[in-house]
Every structure is written in C-alpha cells, then in structure tokens.
Design a protein around this motif. Structure first.
Motif, PDB file in Angstrom:
ATOM      1  N   PHE A 135     -23.281  76.234-101.643  1.00 52.76           N
ATOM      2  CA  PHE A 135     -23.312  76.421 -99.900  1.00 52.76           C
ATOM      3  C   PHE A 135     -22.413  76.861 -99.229  1.00 52.76           C
ATOM      4  CE2 PHE A 135     -26.074  72.196-100.826  1.00 52.76           C
ATOM      5  CZ  PHE A 135     -27.192  72.961-100.092  1.00 52.76           C
ATOM      6  N   ILE A 141     -22.425  84.749 -95.627  1.00 45.82           N
ATOM      7  CA  ILE A 141     -23.141  86.014 -95.820  1.00 45.82           C
ATOM      8  C   ILE A 141     -24.063  86.091 -93.699  1.00 45.82           C
ATOM      9  CG2 ILE A 141     -25.677  85.977 -96.260  1.00 45.82           C
ATOM     10  CD1 ILE A 141     -23.483  86.098 -98.651  1.00 45.82           C
ATOM     11  N   THR A 146     -29.999  89.203 -94.264  1.00 45.32           N
ATOM     12  CA  THR A 146     -31.612  88.980 -94.198  1.00 45.32           C
ATOM     13  C   THR A 146     -32.568  88.976 -93.408  1.00 45.32           C
ATOM     14  OG1 THR A 146     -30.644  86.911 -93.386  1.00 45.32           O
ATOM     15  CG2 THR A 146     -29.694  86.822 -95.318  1.00 45.32           C
ATOM     16  N   LEU A 150     -36.534  87.875 -94.550  1.00 44.25           N
ATOM     17  CA  LEU A 150     -36.853  86.680 -93.681  1.00 44.25           C
ATOM     18  C   LEU A 150     -38.109  87.165 -92.792  1.00 44.25           C
ATOM     19  CD1 LEU A 150     -33.990  84.849 -92.612  1.00 44.25           C
ATOM     20  CD2 LEU A 150     -35.472  84.410 -94.117  1.00 44.25           C
ATOM     21  N   LEU A 168     -36.389  77.493 -89.432  1.00 46.85           N
ATOM     22  CA  LEU A 168     -36.069  77.793 -90.304  1.00 46.85           C
ATOM     23  C   LEU A 168     -35.268  78.396 -90.870  1.00 46.85           C
ATOM     24  CD1 LEU A 168     -39.530  77.831 -92.565  1.00 46.85           C
ATOM     25  CD2 LEU A 168     -37.943  75.669 -92.252  1.00 46.85           C
ATOM     26  N   PRO A 169     -34.998  79.697 -90.417  1.00 47.71           N
ATOM     27  CA  PRO A 169     -34.056  80.530 -90.077  1.00 47.71           C
ATOM     28  C   PRO A 169     -32.356  79.737 -89.815  1.00 47.71           C
ATOM     29  CG  PRO A 169     -35.440  81.931 -90.114  1.00 47.71           C
ATOM     30  CD  PRO A 169     -35.821  80.106 -89.496  1.00 47.71           C
ATOM     31  N   GLY A 172     -30.762  77.109 -92.103  1.00 47.15           N
ATOM     32  CA  GLY A 172     -30.460  77.171 -93.175  1.00 47.15           C
ATOM     33  C   GLY A 172     -29.104  77.978 -93.220  1.00 47.15           C
ATOM     34  N   PHE A 173     -28.964  78.768 -91.681  1.00 48.06           N
ATOM     35  CA  PHE A 173     -27.410  79.474 -91.389  1.00 48.06           C
ATOM     36  C   PHE A 173     -26.621  78.356 -90.906  1.00 48.06           C
ATOM     37  CE2 PHE A 173     -29.904  83.369 -92.460  1.00 48.06           C
ATOM     38  CZ  PHE A 173     -29.222  84.160 -92.843  1.00 48.06           C
ATOM     39  N   LEU A 175     -26.540  75.240 -92.027  1.00 44.62           N
ATOM     40  CA  LEU A 175     -26.396  74.118 -93.208  1.00 44.62           C
ATOM     41  C   LEU A 175     -24.699  74.351 -93.299  1.00 44.62           C
ATOM     42  CD1 LEU A 175     -29.882  73.819 -94.892  1.00 44.62           C
ATOM     43  CD2 LEU A 175     -28.025  72.315 -93.758  1.00 44.62           C
TER      44      LEU A 175
ATOM     45  N   VAL B  21     -34.050  74.594 -98.414  1.00 42.93           N
ATOM     46  CA  VAL B  21     -34.108  75.789 -97.106  1.00 42.93           C
ATOM     47  C   VAL B  21     -33.251  76.770 -97.288  1.00 42.93           C
ATOM     48  CG1 VAL B  21     -33.891  75.770 -94.404  1.00 42.93           C
ATOM     49  CG2 VAL B  21     -35.017  73.788 -95.885  1.00 42.93           C
ATOM     50  N   PHE B  22     -32.134  76.311 -97.521  1.00 42.02           N
ATOM     51  CA  PHE B  22     -30.762  77.650 -97.742  1.00 42.02           C
ATOM     52  C   PHE B  22     -31.435  78.616 -98.849  1.00 42.02           C
ATOM     53  CE2 PHE B  22     -26.904  78.441-100.310  1.00 42.02           C
ATOM     54  CZ  PHE B  22     -26.050  78.807 -99.130  1.00 42.02           C
ATOM     55  N   MET B  24     -34.228  79.225 -99.513  1.00 46.17           N
ATOM     56  CA  MET B  24     -34.938  80.465 -98.794  1.00 46.17           C
ATOM     57  C   MET B  24     -34.716  81.791 -97.906  1.00 46.17           C
ATOM     58  SD  MET B  24     -37.259  79.209-101.512  1.00 46.17           S
ATOM     59  CE  MET B  24     -39.027  80.142-100.129  1.00 46.17           C
ATOM     60  N   ILE B  25     -33.772  80.730 -97.144  1.00 47.57           N
ATOM     61  CA  ILE B  25     -33.272  81.703 -96.127  1.00 47.57           C
ATOM     62  C   ILE B  25     -32.352  82.621 -96.100  1.00 47.57           C
ATOM     63  CG2 ILE B  25     -31.824  81.597 -93.379  1.00 47.57           C
ATOM     64  CD1 ILE B  25     -35.235  80.326 -93.586  1.00 47.57           C
ATOM     65  N   ILE B  26     -31.399  82.054 -97.431  1.00 46.78           N
ATOM     66  CA  ILE B  26     -30.352  83.069 -97.776  1.00 46.78           C
ATOM     67  C   ILE B  26     -30.406  83.797 -98.861  1.00 46.78           C
ATOM     68  CG2 ILE B  26     -27.211  82.616 -98.062  1.00 46.78           C
ATOM     69  CD1 ILE B  26     -28.001  80.837 -95.194  1.00 46.78           C
TER      70      ILE B  26
END
Lengths: 301, 295
Positions: A135, A141, A146, A150, A168-169, A172-173, A175, B21-22, B24-26
């Motif tokens: 994580f 990144i 991406t 994406l 969603l993106p 993801g970024f 988290l 999610v992590f 799939m997205i990153i």
C-alpha cells in the motif's frame, strides 16, 4: 522571546541608559523587530492580495474591470455575477457534482482504509507487513502514469462518463496515505479495550465497529480533510474521465467557463469564488485541524 | 483470544475491498502503461509491437522537445528546492520564535495551499493579463512601466511567471511543515543556549536547522517530486506554450495521448515519469542521511 524579555524587564540597564544615545542594543532590537514585522506583513499581503483582488472583480461590472482603475474597490456589489455564474454558467450543477464525487470518495476511502488498517495493525497474519509495504508503494506512484490505462479501462467497462469514473480512481489514490496515517494511529492505541471486549464475548466485527471506529475519529478527521482537498481540487482525471456536461466537476467546469466568459471576468471570478468557498469555509472553521492533517500526512510519509 | 484476532475470514473481509480498489486503480495500470509503451498505437486501429522504439524517439530522435520539457521540470525542481524551501525555512524560524500574531501569519501563508490549482491558475492568468491585469497595473502605479509586458505570451517570461505561481502557492506548505518541526524542539534547549549568550542567528544555525533536518528532508522530497509531477498549473496557465517554452513532461504526455493520439509514445513518457520519481526518491534518501532525532 528574547526581545519580549528585554522590553518587559524593568532592568537596571534601562535606567542607566536613559540619557544615552538611542543607538543602543535595545533600540536596535526594536528596529529589528519592526523591520521583521513589516517584511512578514508584506509577504502576507503578497499571499492574500491576489485572492482579495479576485473577490473584488467577481463583484464588478465589465466597465469597472476594464476601466481606468481595475484595482479599486467595487462601486456597487454586483451579486448578479454570482447568479449568472451559478445558473447560466452551470457552476451550480458542477458544484453539486463535485460534492457528490468528493463526499463519496471521502466516506468510502475512510471506511476501506479503516478496515484494512485495522487488519494490518491489529490482527495476526503473516503477510500484514508485506501488505502495508504494498500500500505504501502507492504513495510513490504519480497519477499521470496511470492516466491512459485507466481511461481505456473506464471506457471499456462503461464507467466512463459516470460519477464512478472519478470516485474509483480518487479512492485508489487516497488509500495509501489514509492507510499510512491510520496504521500509525492504531499503533498508539492500547490493546486492553479490545482484549476485554474479546473476553466479554464480542466478535471481531463488533470489536472493530463498536470499539475501534469511535476511537480512531481524530485520524479519520485528518484523512478526511486530506482526501477532501485532493478530490475537490483534482483536475487531470476529472478532465479526462468525464466529458458529459451532467457529470463534470468544478475544476473542469471552470476550465470550460473560460472560453464562454473570456471577456466577462465578473462571472468567471464569481465562479472561481464559488468553487473555493467550501474549502475556505472548512479552513476558517477548523484551521488548526486542517494544518494538523497536512503535518501528520508529511510525518508519516 | 488469538483465534479472534487471527480469524482468516475476517482479515480477508477487512483487507480485500481496499486492496481490490488499490490494485485495479494503481498497480494494474502501471503494467498496462509499460506494455503500451512498447506499441505503435493510435487508440483506434490495431497496435503494432515496436519494442523500445518509443524510448529511442523520446531521447535520441526526439522531435517534440521532450528534453526541453525535462529541463523545465528540473528548473521547477531547482527553484523549489533552493528558493522555496529556504524561504519557507526562514519564515518558519522567524514566526516560530513566539512573535505577536504567530497564528495569524501561519494561517495566512497557508491559505493558497488549500485552494485548487485550477482556481489559482485562472486567477493568475488574470493577474498576468497584459492590459487589465493586476501586475501590470501595479507596475504602472509604481512608475515601473518599462517592466510591463505580456507575461504569459512571451517565451522569455512565461516560464518564470509560471514558476512564481508554483512557489507562491506552496511556500506556505513547506513553512507549515518546518514550523511544526521547530515547535517540536523542547524550549529548554533554547533556554540553555540563551544562558550561554547565543544570538538568534546562532540559535537558528546551531540548534534549529540541525534538529529539524528530518523535516527539511521531507520538504526537499516533496518539493522535488512535486516539481517533477507538475501538471495542473502549467495546463491551466499556458498549456505548455507559447512555442512549447513552458512544456513539462506531464503536459507533453497529455497532449501526445489526447491531442495527437500517440498512445504508445505517450505511455513511454508515463513510464519515464515513474522511473524519474523513483530514482529521485532513492537519491534523496541516500544523499540526505538524516537520522531520526529523539530529544
């Protein structure tokens, strides 16, 4: 502190130098303090004046903006600019979209991060350390790398041009930072509460939801502010993953407004102010908490 | 009790949603970027595999000014690290010593940080506007008319004008980080120094700066990596122009992909940006061996 002490102390030296030339250490310190103060105020003006100028021209007519003195205060406050930006300029719609996207991202990020961090920080499994490192790698990144995959992925999955294309993106970024902060925070909590709850027969889900979630509120506040700011202000994904008017968020909407209102600064300025208002309100009402969330994020990172 | 805290099913339920999610997205997109970077593809037709030709076009047979873009992003990095961070450090030292209005200055300097770069960019476009903009008007009032120019449309001044806004927006961020570092230093250390007759300057050089070295490292890292990733402000202010004078790798990547439909070539820039960020992060860690200090 030193200066303050010098000023307040009714010291013997002060009495002695009463008739001495003013150019003593004491006088020099005063000048230095004033000089310092003037410089600090000047910088404060540089930091804030452009923003004040923005508020001023958002309330002006074109005549005033393009007239003799564009720096003067507005003669009449033209709130009509705001009404036109909101309704004709579609800023109202973009505003609602930004709220939907941001609120969803903040809530889901907080929940997912809290669950994952709890398992990583408090539960016993072999891969917990590895999972944390994975994580955390996400922190390094850049979003740009991406962007194209994406974009293609969202188009193929029909998420393109929906709220989910941004939510969603953004989750993801957000988290990695959220998990970073939360794992650190869980580490500072005592274990006794969980253990006694466990002895009382609570299962792991009850322990998490009833005992741990209320305890991590401060950390959740920190990551919520962080996530709010990065989602509310994000431009690149927002401009790429959504092309339909109905789903555009504020940053993209403002970019679109520029062409339409190229010669009407009043309306554009009003749009910029509206887009910034929630952030500034949050900042004014809890500036300490906002500043804390930035320093916590940095320390963990 | 161990049974409760090592419940495999619970661990899976807790971690899996975030991980999915992590992932799939990153994670997945990075591999796709790497794969696309080996293709000649316009996004619509059939892609052809061309190996490392995109990277050769990027560095050897370059025609779109990619090296210039890298140079520009390095310049942003240079100014951020050697102008922005030092200025922020001075501000942090001055306001942290307990002056009147400490909280006011800290709060005010920080305001631009929280405002969207899109808004900041639009605002500064108006500030730099040649005829009605704030800057030229101020120069007029100060009788400095000869300095007036079309700031963003002149290749010589466009880059500097953009840099100024970047430094302006984020100086408060670095100031805040350094300030919080300084505030964590116990006051007894300063009191001891005062007893020994240390001046403010000596205290800053001998105590403050060495003790907040870890925080300075954080600032330098953020300034450097942030500069390499600069996109929003340039995109809003100049879109890379005039005549590509303010292009940075991210804006060039964006226009290669979405304006020229060079999906493969643009992806090789994306990969370059990741590698560049990783290299610089490792470099700072090595170069700046600041130990963690405990008081």
């Amino acid at each position: 502190m030193e200066n303050v002490k010098n000023l307040d102390e009714p010291s013997i030296s002060k009495i002695k130098i009463k008739h001495a030339p003013r150019n003593t250490k004491h006088g020099m310190n005063n000048i230095k303090t004033y000089g310092e103060r003037v410089i600090l105020l000047l910088i404060a003006v540089v930091q804030v004046y452009p923003l004040i100028w923005l508020i001023m021209f958002s309330l002006k007519s074109n005549q005033e903006i393009f007239g003799k003195d564009p720096l003067a205060l507005p003669q009449n406050l033209l709130w009509g600019n705001y009404a036109r930006a909101l309704f004709d300029g579609n800023i109202g719609r973009y505003f609602i979209n930004s709220i939907i996207v941001t609120v969803a991202s903040v809530i889901i990020t907080s929940l997912l991060a809290a669950m994952a961090s709890y398992a990583i920080a408090r539960m016993k499994w072999k891969l917990s350390g590895t999972m944390l490192i994975v994580f955390l790698l996400g922190l390094m990144i850049p979003m740009h790398s991406t962007l194209l995959p994406l974009f293609i992925f969202l188009k193929k999955t029909q998420f393109y041009n929906t709220y989910a294309a941004l939510i969603l993106p953004y989750i993801g970024f957000s988290l990695p930072m959220a998990i970073f902060v939360l794992v650190g925070f869980f580490g500072t909590l005592p274990r006794e509460l969980e253990e006694s709850a466990c002895l009382d027969g609570a299962n792991i889900y009850q322990i998490f939801a009833r005992i741990m979630l209320p305890l991590i509120k401060p950390a959740i506040a920190t990551i919520s502010i962080f996530t709010y700011l990065s989602c509310w202000n994000e431009l690149m994904f927002a401009t790429t993953f959504v092309s339909k008017q109905e789903y555009k968020t504020l940053t993209v909407g403002i970019m679109g407004m520029v062409g339409q209102y190229a010669t009407r600064w009043g309306e554009l300025g009003a749009g910029l102010v509206i887009a910034t208002l929630p952030t500034v309100l949050i900042y004014i009402s809890m500036s300490k908490q906002v500043q804390k969330s930035f320093t916590t994020g940095a320390l963990k990172g | 009790m161990d049974k409760v805290f090592s419940d495999k099913k619970a661990i899976f339920l807790f971690v899996f949603p975030a991980f999915l999610v992590f992932f799939m997205i990153i994670i997945v997109p990075i591999f796709f970027s790497a794969y696309y970077s080996t293709l000649d593809w316009n996004g619509i037709g059939e892609p052809t595999f061309i190996g490392i030709k995109n990277y050769i076009d990027l560095f050897v047979n370059n025609t779109d000014g990619f090296t210039m873009a890298i140079k520009n992003s390095f310049l942003v990095a240079f100014f951020s690290v050697f102008v922005q961070v030092p200025l922020a450090l001075i501000l942090a030292i001055v306001i942290s010593k307990g002056i009147k209005g400490e909280g006011f200055f800290r709060t005010v300097y920080f305001i631009p940080v929280i405002i969207s770069t899109t808004v900041i960019g639009q605002l500064w476009m108006k500030v730099y506007q040649p005829k009605y903009g704030m800057l030229n008007k101020l120069l007029d009032i100060l009788n400095l008319d000869f300095l007036q120019r079309n700031w963003l449309a002149t290749p010589e001044t466009a880059l500097g004008s953009a840099f100024f806004v970047i430094i302006w927006q984020y100086i408060g961020y670095h100031m805040l980080l350094l300030y919080s570092g300084i505030k964590a230093i116990p006051t007894t250390i300063y009191e001891a120094a005062e007893v020994d007759g240390a001046s403010n300057f000596q205290k800053a050089m001998r105590i403050t700066i060495p003790l907040i070295a870890p925080m300075i490292k954080v600032c330098v890292t953020f300034a450097l990596i942030g500069s390499l990733k600069t996109f929003d402000l340039i995109y809003v202010l100049t879109k890379g122009g005039p005549i590509h004078s303010t292009e940075v790798p991210t804006t060039l990547m964006f226009s290669s992909i979405f304006l020229q439909n060079k999906y493969g070539y643009g992806s090789s820039m994306a990969i370059f940006i990741i590698v560049e960020c990783l290299i610089f992060t490792v470099f700072i860690q090595k170069f700046f061996k600041a130990e963690n200090i405990t008081y």
